[in-house]
Design an enzyme around this catalytic site. Structure first.
Site, PDB file in Angstrom:
ATOM      1  CG  ASP A   1      -2.270  -3.087   7.102  1.00  0.00           C
ATOM      2  OD1 ASP A   1      -1.880  -2.209   6.316  1.00  0.00           O
ATOM      3  OD2 ASP A   1      -3.401  -3.043   7.651  1.00  0.00           O
TER       4      ASP A   1
ATOM      5  CE  LYS B   1     -10.335   0.136   2.548  1.00  0.00           C
ATOM      6  NZ  LYS B   1      -9.358   0.959   3.287  1.00  0.00           N
TER       7      LYS B   1
ATOM      8  CD1 TRP C   1      -2.634   1.640   0.390  1.00  0.00           C
ATOM      9  CD2 TRP C   1      -2.116   1.872   2.556  1.00  0.00           C
ATOM     10  NE1 TRP C   1      -3.391   2.661   0.899  1.00  0.00           N
ATOM     11  CE2 TRP C   1      -3.102   2.819   2.225  1.00  0.00           C
ATOM     12  CE3 TRP C   1      -1.639   1.834   3.866  1.00  0.00           C
ATOM     13  CZ2 TRP C   1      -3.619   3.730   3.139  1.00  0.00           C
ATOM     14  CZ3 TRP C   1      -2.155   2.730   4.785  1.00  0.00           C
ATOM     15  CH2 TRP C   1      -3.135   3.669   4.425  1.00  0.00           C
TER      16      TRP C   1
END
Lengths: 428, 410
Positions: free
Chosen positions: A241, A277, A160
């Protein structure tokens, strides 16, 4: 010529006459030397998309879920939780520095599993954070201050985009290990093992728990097992993560498998979680940071230091989203509803993947698009090169990041055919 | 062997420990004059009526969702919040040289401002630039600037303990002798913890020195409206400095004046020389925000924005703020009156002269300890009390406690 001469005169005047320079300094701004910051690569995509007038335009940049009408989706379990909370008429007193206790407990339980030995022995500390970014930042700050090992954090290549500046700003240095194989659009397992075997002991290694961003490529369980063994041998500190638990496969336990396996194998991990999300709570900023310690006493010491890190950044976290999440996680019928809805979101993504691959085949593409189906989670690393991406944007008004990443969440049954057409056109 | 076995137990944050101890105390007469949060006359937290109204509005608006805000926050929140501080008709606003970053509370605004200054003020990444905070000041100021990387956080003279007022000469002296480009954190009103603000004439003197010596102005505005009951009055210093032509930062908190403590609603207002400088500054602010929290929480900002931009709700809010300010003023008047009636040794007019949530009573640490242990009245070791902790029911007990303490303990 005259202009050049004039410039020379002005610059020499500046050298010979300090009082003139001082005068201009007094009238200038504090920030005359501040450069324009480069535009955010992902937000820049959205900006350009907004300006486009093509009715068929598609925004595949942003990593936010959309329903099959291309609209933002507020989960029913969220609406119901909000209704319950509104009726409670709660006050707005400051939360503790570490956040809402009820949230922290259920956040840890969700990741580690209800029967986790870690939870039973109380050897984890979990604090509420400002979604995933805030969690990573607190984690990075914590490691920067307390980790006795090398200052290097090893990220998968690619990772990311925001991981790098977060760790940099926290004072860590970034290195990488092989991860994505562009020739297969899949996992470079041997490359990863090879690189990991060379990482100096006690370094920090970052892993995406599931639904790797940006590639959508996850290791298989047997591969995770080998990675775990190797990481143990190298004595590395694992930073997981997990931004997509439930969102990847549709099953929250399946998506947390790697995290739980590593813990069972004896890794005392640190973990970032996001509810942006999987609960659609993006703007409410709901997340957690967990440190798995040796024992409860160590967890208490670590907790005290996390609070010292948090207080000078934002004092204590926002209540709204954490209360919604805690209500969902702790109210049985809302929890079941949530599992259904997460499953529904994941399924829609999977269906779009299948339809895109089928669509490309229908267009007559001779390329192998299996990776579109094999990759998992919100993102798909199409394999498109920058010039192809540029064409896709210019000729079809399909907006995505230059690395060829598309957000499957932006694909609908209404536009998947158009997308297949566009991708085929630029790749044939 | 754990990676964290060398992690020491950190000392708890004092103000939160105080509340913890209060909560554990079983004494029926206990009073909490610690944490800085408003309480009603029943000693309860108060969700402002206008907040309840707007929450319903938000809940019933089907157009709203939980999508990400922009990195710098909700645009209508940022602009309306800045206008609250600077004034609707501020020339700086008209000239498009005012910008803002929505942040997590006042703390968040200070943090983002501090991070920017560390990177871009007085050279590039100059961690040695002195940051001056008042003596005393809010206990988190030091840590915010240290956490942003500043190595030299110092104090400027402020509180004159002997005369229980502002040490203006000391303050001005520090302004005259500090290194150029030093950063000064100024409390816009209702100084925490002393409750002692400069007068307008004193502010003018402070501004003159700061302008002449090119010192950086960083206002901390956590109590606008809450101090005097008037938004304009409480923003006088900020607006004066803007009118003087300063480029400056102002960290605003809506925790107290909106009672939105746990929603973390704050705003870093930036006044720049011109729109171009402002644009570049905001672009760099985005980079800082992106690695700290990516984008701010939406609920509280939406609430404040709707309130500030809807005339009827704005009036409601001003009324609610005045209610809080008036109750504090009443408690101040009553406490002073009772102490004077009891004949408590010492002068007590500082209680009504000080402004805002806090009063620096003048009690020394030994006296404070007595108050806590013997009388179960909880206050900070500095002698700071939160006036909001006083109610018509407990004010006699508190006055008697102070009286007993001052006469028993020196």
């Amino acid at each position: 010529m005259a202009l050049l001469k004039t410039n020379k005169v002005i610059s020499s005047l500046g050298n010979l006459s300090p009082s003139l320079a001082a005068l201009s300094a007094r009238n200038s701004s504090w920030w005359g030397g501040v450069q324009m910051g480069p535009p955010d690569p992902i937000l820049g995509v959205s900006e350009a998309f907004k300006k486009d007038t093509n009715p068929k335009k598609m925004n595949l940049g942003v990593g936010a879920y959309r329903d099959d009408q291309g609209k933002p989706f507020v989960l029913s379990c969220v609406r119901k939780a909000e209704g319950l909370l509104a009726a409670k008429q709660l006050d707005k007193e400051y939360l503790a520095i570490g956040g809402l206790a009820e949230f922290n407990k259920s956040c840890a339980k969700l990741a580690l599993g209800a029967d986790s030995e870690v939870l039973k022995s109380g050897r984890n500390i979990t604090v509420q954070t400002i979604s995933g970014t805030g969690s990573l930042r607190i984690g990075a700050n914590f490691l920067s201050r307390f980790h006795g090992g090398p200052r290097d954090v090893y990220l998968p290549k690619p990772s990311w985009g925001n991981h790098t500046p977060i760790f940099k700003d926290a004072g860590m240095t970034l290195k990488a290990y092989k991860y994505y194989d562009p020739s297969t659009c899949g996992f470079d397992f041997t490359g990863a093992l090879d690189d990991i075997s060379k990482i100096p002991e006690k370094s920090v290694i970052m892993m995406h728990a599931c639904a790797h961003n940006p590639t959508g490529v996850d290791p298989r369980p047997e591969q995770w097992k080998e990675i775990s063994d190797l990481v143990k041998k190298r004595d590395l500190l694992v930073f997981f993560d997990m931004a997509y638990q439930g969102f990847a496969s549709g099953d929250i336990d399946k998506d947390a498998w790697a995290v739980r396996y590593f813990i069972e194998q004896g890794h005392n991990i640190v973990l970032s979680q996001s509810f942006a999300k999987n609960m659609g709570l993006y703007g409410e900023r709901v997340g957690g940071f967990t440190v798995v310690c040796n024992d409860a006493e160590e967890a208490k010491r670590v907790e005290s230091q996390l609070k010292i890190l948090i207080r000078p950044i934002y004092s204590n976290p926002p209540m709204n989203g954490a209360r919604i999440a805690a209500t969902i996680l702790n109210t049985p019928e809302l929890y079941s509803l949530w599992l259904e809805e997460v499953h529904g979101m994941a399924n829609r993504i999977i269906k779009m993947r299948e339809q895109l691959a089928a669509g490309l085949q229908k267009e007559g593409s001779t390329r192998n698009w299996q990776h579109v189906i094999d990759q998992i989670g919100m993102f798909c690393f199409t394999g498109l090169k920058p010039d192809q991406v540029e064409r896709l944007t210019k000729e079809f008004s399909v907006y995505m990041t230059k690395d060829g990443r598309i957000s499957m969440a932006g694909v609908t049954s209404g536009n998947v055919g158009y997308l297949a057409q566009g991708i085929h056109t630029v790749t044939k | 062997m754990s990676v964290f076995c060398d992690v020491g137990q950190a000392v708890p944050v004092a103000v939160f420990k105080l509340t913890q101890d209060f909560n554990n105390d079983q004494d029926p007469n206990k009073v909490n004059l610690g944490v800085g949060a408003y309480r009603t006359d029943e000693g309860k937290p108060w969700v402002l009526p206008v907040v309840k109204k707007v929450e319903k509005v938000i809940a019933h608006d089907d157009r709203l969702n939980h999508e990400y805000l922009p990195i710098l926050g909700l645009p209508e929140f940022r602009s309306s919040a800045s206008k609250i501080a600077l004034g609707e008709d501020s020339p700086a606003v008209q000239e498009n040289r005012v910008g803002a970053v929505q942040c997590l509370g006042g703390t968040g605004a200070l943090k983002i401002g501090a991070e920017f200054l560390r990177r871009f003020h007085n050279g590039s990444n100059n961690t040695k630039t002195p940051v001056y905070v008042s003596s005393p000041t809010w206990e988190n100021h030091n840590a915010v600037f240290a956490s942003a990387g500043f190595e030299d956080v110092r104090s400027y003279k402020y509180w004159d303990a002997e005369n229980r007022g502002l040490d203006l000469a000391g303050f001005l002296g520090d302004l005259e002798t500090c290194p150029a480009h030093s950063i000064f954190v100024l409390h816009a009103c209702a100084h925490n913890p002393t409750g002692t603000d400069p007068t307008q004439e004193q502010w003018m003197k402070i501004a003159e020195v700061m302008m002449r010596r090119r010192l950086f102005v960083f206002f901390d505005s956590a109590y606008q409206g809450f101090a005097s009951g008037s938004l304009e009055k409480d923003a006088w210093a900020i607006r004066y400095f803007v009118s003087m032509g300063f480029e400056m930062f102002c960290a605003q908190s809506f925790s107290k004046n909106f009672g939105l403590y746990n929603e973390r609603v704050g705003n870093l207002t930036i006044v720049a020389r011109d729109p171009d400088n402002l644009k570049r500054v905001l672009s760099q602010m985005e980079k800082i925000v992106r690695t700290t929290w990516s984008n701010p929480p939406s609920q509280g900002a939406r609430l404040v924005a709707i309130t500030l931009t809807t005339p009827a709700l704005f009036e409601d809010w001003k009324g609610n703020v005045k209610t809080m300010a008036d109750r504090v003023l009443l408690m101040r008047a009553q406490l002073q009156a009772k102490l004077e009636a009891l004949g408590t040794p010492g002068a007590w007019d500082h209680i009504t002269q000080q402004i805002g949530m806090f009063s620096f009573t003048g009690l020394n640490p030994k006296q404070v300890e007595y108050m806590v242990k013997e009388r179960h009245v909880y206050l900070m070791a500095s002698g700071r009390i939160n006036m909001c902790g006083l109610t018509t029911k407990n004010i006699d007990y508190v006055a008697e406690s102070i009286h007993q303490t001052v006469t028993s303990v020196q």
